[in-house]
Design a protein around this motif. Structure first.
Motif, PDB file in Angstrom:
ATOM      1  N   PRO A  34       0.844  -1.207   0.000  1.00 16.85           N
ATOM      2  CA  PRO A  34       0.000   0.000   0.000  1.00 16.85           C
ATOM      3  C   PRO A  34       0.872   1.248   0.000  1.00 16.85           C
ATOM      4  CG  PRO A  34       0.016  -1.061   2.163  1.00 16.85           C
ATOM      5  CD  PRO A  34       0.681  -2.013   1.217  1.00 16.85           C
ATOM      6  N   PRO A  35       0.341   2.346  -0.502  1.00 17.64           N
ATOM      7  CA  PRO A  35       1.118   3.588  -0.565  1.00 17.64           C
ATOM      8  C   PRO A  35       1.589   4.008   0.816  1.00 17.64           C
ATOM      9  CG  PRO A  35      -0.925   3.787  -1.818  1.00 17.64           C
ATOM     10  CD  PRO A  35      -1.014   2.513  -1.044  1.00 17.64           C
ATOM     11  N   GLN A 158       1.517   5.994  -8.984  1.00 17.75           N
ATOM     12  CA  GLN A 158       1.697   4.566  -8.772  1.00 17.75           C
ATOM     13  C   GLN A 158       2.351   4.230  -7.431  1.00 17.75           C
ATOM     14  OE1 GLN A 158       3.089   2.329 -12.219  1.00 17.75           O
ATOM     15  NE2 GLN A 158       2.714   4.111 -13.540  1.00 17.75           N
ATOM     16  N   ILE A 159       3.360   4.994  -7.028  1.00 16.28           N
ATOM     17  CA  ILE A 159       4.011   4.720  -5.739  1.00 16.28           C
ATOM     18  C   ILE A 159       3.189   5.300  -4.589  1.00 16.28           C
ATOM     19  CG2 ILE A 159       6.086   5.032  -4.354  1.00 16.28           C
ATOM     20  CD1 ILE A 159       6.439   3.178  -6.779  1.00 16.28           C
ATOM     21  N   TYR A 160       2.783   6.567  -4.720  1.00 15.32           N
ATOM     22  CA  TYR A 160       2.001   7.211  -3.669  1.00 15.32           C
ATOM     23  C   TYR A 160       0.500   6.983  -3.832  1.00 15.32           C
ATOM     24  CZ  TYR A 160       6.233   9.735  -2.239  1.00 15.32           C
ATOM     25  OH  TYR A 160       7.481  10.062  -1.781  1.00 15.32           O
ATOM     26  N   GLY A 161       0.099   6.489  -4.978  1.00 14.94           N
ATOM     27  CA  GLY A 161      -1.298   6.140  -5.182  1.00 14.94           C
ATOM     28  C   GLY A 161      -2.251   7.315  -5.216  1.00 14.94           C
ATOM     29  N   MET A 276      -1.173  15.798   2.196  1.00 17.03           N
ATOM     30  CA  MET A 276      -2.071  15.365   1.128  1.00 17.03           C
ATOM     31  C   MET A 276      -2.280  13.848   1.183  1.00 17.03           C
ATOM     32  SD  MET A 276      -1.898  13.921  -2.137  1.00 17.03           S
ATOM     33  CE  MET A 276      -0.216  14.267  -2.596  1.00 17.03           C
ATOM     34  N   LEU A 277      -1.190  13.082   1.386  1.00 20.66           N
ATOM     35  CA  LEU A 277      -1.313  11.623   1.428  1.00 20.66           C
ATOM     36  C   LEU A 277      -2.085  11.159   2.657  1.00 20.66           C
ATOM     37  CD1 LEU A 277       2.265  10.546   0.247  1.00 20.66           C
ATOM     38  CD2 LEU A 277       0.134  10.422  -1.045  1.00 20.66           C
ATOM     39  N   GLN A 278      -2.016  11.909   3.739  1.00 19.97           N
ATOM     40  CA  GLN A 278      -2.732  11.540   4.961  1.00 19.97           C
ATOM     41  C   GLN A 278      -4.135  12.137   5.011  1.00 19.97           C
ATOM     42  OE1 GLN A 278      -0.226  12.480   8.335  1.00 19.97           O
ATOM     43  NE2 GLN A 278       1.376  11.026   7.722  1.00 19.97           N
TER      44      GLN A 278
END
Length: 985
Positions: A34-35, A158-161, A276-278
């Motif tokens: 998962p990212p 793709q890596i961070y989704g 942003m990812l969280q």
């Protein structure tokens, strides 16, 4: 849609400027994990992606303290350490010269200078003074636009989704004024990667053309933005990543020239990416900050952090959380990298940051004393694995923060009481008096930053008198200018009549012995005690003696005793403040002190009424005094080192010092050589490193006559006189049988000095010139300034070495040779003007003069060779005749003139005019008229007619001329040139 896109464009805000770079082709299948979302995992995933999948070399973060770059207070972008590559000045023999693909996470500080986010921190949910910049680079054309965009898209999606439908991009839309076309190549790359056309935005040079500075490498950039709205309503775009494509060089004349090598330089803020990812709308809500926010809550007992801003943040509690969390990270990072709180430059900015943090933690969060230092281990725990210097220096960081916090708390409490007392006297619409605010910032022991004072007032809904404040700032600048040299004319003085009146009244001269009452603590800090005194007399600015003065009045103050050093012996006056003993919360700033006939007159701004008989307490500005002490002790060491190097007959002709620098005039038989200057510096440095004790003692004047090798000026000394001896006790120096004084600095001096030499830190002679025949003036700096001067010198020396190496390797073409010549010219200017060791400056100037001569010779040879080839080609294209008018490629006017001249030599009797279009839209023109055609046919008039047709200008003689212009229709310009010539012939 176009209108709505324009609206979106208008809301884009550039929160992260740019940084490093990246690129490459996939070599492994993508991970099925998962990212990553934890901050440390996001950072590791970035670095691993570029190292493992795209062959990038990982390099450590540079220190936030710029090395050899005086244009920066702090490193503020990932590309800073790679400037030599972008500028083409990297030493071919260095490790950096081999860099092709590089990635890292760079520590950045934006507080002060061009990029300054300090005042915004805490007010919103995203600004920081310290942040991490994730970046990757491709140097020398290793890869360019297509690979850079592809890798960025691959990592994000793709890596961070990150969902593709939440990403927007912008590209450079061109600049007709500069002759730059839209970057359609980048636009097409994004479209080929699947970005919908309605999410590919075009912007002008302000948004999407990046420049290193007024001159130097630059180029279009493309930015990747994230839509916080997620498709619900209007887009809310924030910049995520900036990819810069360095293709051009901005010349000194403002023109753009294509770079011989292209580079990719990209940067993405870690804090914003993690938020942003969280799924957070605030960087402070991420795990990069949550441990700190939790520790603040636990240590203060304040209400929990709720992330409120503006009016919703009652009591400014959440603002204080953000300020303290951000600032302790910045303080820890900077101190770990060797930047300590101080009184100028980056150290002064760091002191402002620390004091701002103390104010918010104590006043808003009600933190206990020593609280800031207790947060350092939390910073170390969150960042120490990535930046090991934090772990190595954690104890020093915590200790220094705690010391500075304790020193500032007393000042802060007094400052708060002064503000509260002043507010009680103001009406509802009154402005806060600028003089009071200025006294808080001017007074040495308080030293509240003005922006902090303004913030404290804003929180109470009060505005500061900004117009009067600007006036006070200007007055301060003028005062510093006056104190840069010995005082010539003083506004406040005791003339012969005032002195006679004092003597008639039996008033004793001022007891200024308390100026020597200071001590060195075990911590290495100096302690300056206050001095209590009584007001004996007050004077107006025009010199009239008065019994009292009112608020806002500038006056002269005579006391029975003082701890202020009055300007004499070449040392600048102290400054600071005084308070009435019965009213400690009213400060009276003291801007300077002068001595007249033994009476010390203080220049004071009266904050309230002051009258004869008042009992007062004086406080010197400790930073100012300590800097003067450093410079004065350094001056004695310099005097001693001059004698050690040049011989015992060297004589001092005068000196002057202030907190910024010192100057020293010395009688010499001949100008000092670079070798002598370097030896003098080394001698001083050795004494500083030995941390010798400085002995000071008053002795009968007659006893000083027996001191061997005593250094003194031809002036009248008091009796008893003060002897200052470095490394040798005064009693030992007085012994006529002892030779110790011959190996040490021993002088008669009334100045204030350090108690040990180590605090000088370093001394660098930065300037030297002949005042008169036989007298040389030396300029020098100490401490942090000296260290910076050495770093600048070392950096410039490396650049000169690199230029010499490039020249020795030979140049492959004319463009490369011309670029090298420009680089040498730029280096020459930098060496001439930089604050650096003078011995090194003169050595580099001599080298650069030779290098420039060699570079110019190389250019001439290459130009002549190319001119011969081009002239032969033109002859083959034109039949013999009286006229040749044509276009030809040429990199410069000098090159074009050489082609014209060689063509005329090969075809005597032919008049030649050539045009050369340039990449950025301008056109060069050169012509020569055949000998038999003059004077009726003038080359200057010919060039002028053609260049005016192109909207330009021309110059020259009847035989040879040149000029420039700009046109999109070269055929029309050529036709005009032929028509004019045929008409003349």
């Amino acid at each position: 849609m176009a209108a709505s896109m324009a609206g979106v464009a208008g809301r884009l805000r550039r929160a992260i400027r740019r940084s490093p770079s990246w690129a490459g082709r996939s070599r492994r299948p993508l991970s099925t994990q998962p990212p990553p979302t934890q901050g440390s995992a996001v950072r590791d995933a970035f670095l691993s992606f570029f190292r493992d999948r795209h062959g990038h070399r990982l390099v450590p973060s540079a220190s936030v303290r710029p090395r050899g770059d005086p244009s920066l207070l702090f490193v503020n972008a990932g590309m800073n350490q790679f400037k030599p590559i972008f500028l083409g000045t990297v030493d071919p023999r260095s490790e950096m010269a081999g860099f092709r693909r590089v990635a890292n996470s760079q520590k950045c500080v934006r507080a002060g200078g061009r990029h300054n986010d300090l005042e915004d921190v805490g007010r919103d949910l995203s600004h920081h003074t310290f942040f991490e910049m994730l970046g990757n680079w491709a140097f020398g054309g290793e890869y360019f636009k297509e690979e850079a965009c592809s890798m960025a898209w691959e990592l994000l999606t793709q890596i961070y989704g990150i969902p593709k439908d939440r990403l927007w991009v912008s590209y450079f839309g061109g600049d007709p004024k500069a002759g730059l076309d839209p970057d359609l190549e980048t636009r097409d790359i994004w479209l080929s990667l699947g970005v919908p056309v309605n999410r590919v935005l075009s912007f002008g040079p302000q948004e999407n053309f990046w420049e290193m500075g007024d001159t130097g490498p630059c180029g279009p950039c493309t930015e990747i933005h994230y839509d916080l709205a997620g498709g619900v309503g209007a887009p809310q775009l924030v910049e995520l990543w900036n990819l810069v494509f360095m293709q051009y060089n901005r010349e000194a004349n403002g023109s753009l020239q294509s770079l011989p090598q292209r580079h990719v330089d990209t940067g993405m803020g870690l804090e914003r990416l993690v938020a942003m990812l969280q799924g957070k709308h605030s960087t402070y809500d991420t795990d990069l900050f949550s441990p700190l926010l939790h520790a603040i809550h636990q240590g203060c007992g304040a209400p929990p952090y709720l992330g409120r801003v503006g009016a919703a943040d009652e009591g400014h509690t959440d603002t204080a959380y953000r300020v303290v969390a951000d600032h302790i990270r910045t303080l820890s990072i900077c101190i770990a990298d060797g930047v300590f709180p101080g009184m100028s430059g980056a150290p002064l900015v760091l002191r402002r940051i620390l004091r701002r943090a103390v104010r918010f933690s104590t006043e808003v969060l009600q933190a206990p004393p020593g609280f800031l230092g207790s947060l350092v281990p939390v910073v170390v725990e969150t960042l120490g694995d990535t930046y090991p210097e934090l772990r190595r220096n954690s104890a020093q960081i915590a200790s220094l923060v705690s010391e500075e916090e304790a020193a500032f708390l007393d000042s802060l409490q007094r400052g708060r009481r002064i503000i509260e007392r002043t507010l009680k006297r103001l009406g509802p619409s009154d402005l806060f008096p600028a003089d009071v605010a200025w006294s808080l910032s001017m007074s040495g022991n308080l030293g509240l930053p003005l922006d902090l004072v303004e913030l404290m007032l804003a929180e109470k809904g009060v505005h500061l008198d900004s117009e009067r404040l600007a006036q006070l700032v200007e007055e301060e600048a003028q005062l510093r200018g006056r104190q840069a040299e010995p005082a010539q004319e003083q506004r406040l003085r005791l003339d012969v009549h005032a002195l006679a009146e004092l003597q008639h009244r039996g008033v004793s001269p001022t007891d200024d012995s308390p100026k020597y009452s200071y001590s060195l603590q075990s911590t290495g800090n100096y302690e300056f005690g206050p001095c209590e005194a009584q007001v004996l007399q007050l004077y107006t600015e025009d010199g009239a003696a008065v019994a009292s003065v009112g608020p806002g009045q500038r006056c002269g103050l005579l006391l029975n005793r003082t701890n202020f050093y009055a300007e004499q012996g070449g040392q600048a006056s102290d400054r600071g403040y005084l308070v009435r003993i019965e009213q400690q919360d009213v400060l009276f700033p003291v801007t300077q002190a002068q001595v007249w006939g033994g009476f010390v007159l203080h220049e004071v701004l009266a904050s309230e009424h002051l009258q004869v008989g008042d009992l007062v307490q004086l406080h010197v500005d400790e930073d100012w005094r300590l800097s003067c002490m450093e410079k004065h002790t350094a001056t004695h060491l310099l005097n001693w080192a001059l004698r050690e190097t040049l011989g015992p007959n060297v004589e001092q002709r005068g000196s002057h010092l202030n907190p910024e620098r010192l100057r020293f005039d010395v009688a010499t038989q001949s100008p000092l050589t670079p070798e002598q200057l370097r030896t003098i510096e080394d001698t001083v440095q050795e004494a500083v490193q030995q941390d010798k004790p400085v002995y000071m003692e008053e002795v009968p004047l007659e006893l000083t006559a027996c001191i061997p090798g005593l250094r003194s000026l031809d002036e009248v000394y008091p009796d008893p006189v003060r002897v200052v001896s470095v490394g040798v006790p005064v009693a030992c120096a007085l012994d006529p049988m002892s030779q110790a004084a011959l190996q040490a600095s021993v002088e008669l001096c009334c100045g204030t000095h350090l108690l040990r030499t180590g605090a000088v830190g370093d001394l660098v002679i930065t300037g030297e010139r002949q005042l008169t025949k036989g007298t040389t003036r030396l300029l020098a700096v100490t401490g942090e300034q000296a260290q910076q001067a050495r770093e600048v010198g070392e950096s410039l020396a490396r650049e000169v070495d690199a230029a010499a190496e490039r020249l020795s390797q030979g140049t492959r073409n004319l463009a490369e040779a011309q670029q090298l010549s420009k680089d040498i010219g730029r280096l020459t200017e930098a060496v001439d003007n930089a604050m650096m060791p003078q011995w090194q400056r003169r050595a580099l100037q001599a080298r650069l003069k030779l290098l420039q001569r060699r570079a110019n010779t190389t250019i001439r040879k290459l130009e002549l060779g190319q001119a011969a080839v081009k002239s032969q080609e033109l002859l083959r294209r034109h039949e013999k005749g009286p006229l040749i008018v044509d276009t030809v490629s040429a990199e410069s006017l000098s090159m074009l003139v050489k082609v014209v001249r060689q063509l005329c030599e090969l075809a005597p009797g032919t008049s030649v005019l050539l045009l050369s279009p340039q990449p950025v839209g301008s056109v060069l023109c050169a012509c020569q008229v055949a000998q038999g055609a003059t004077p009726a046919f003038s080359a200057e008039a010919w060039a002028l007619a053609v260049c005016r047709h192109m909207g330009g200008r021309a110059w020259g003689s009847n035989v040879v001329a040149q000029g420039t212009g700009s046109t999109a229709d070269l055929d029309a310009a050529l036709s005009a040139a032929r028509a004019y010539a045929l008409n003349q012939l």
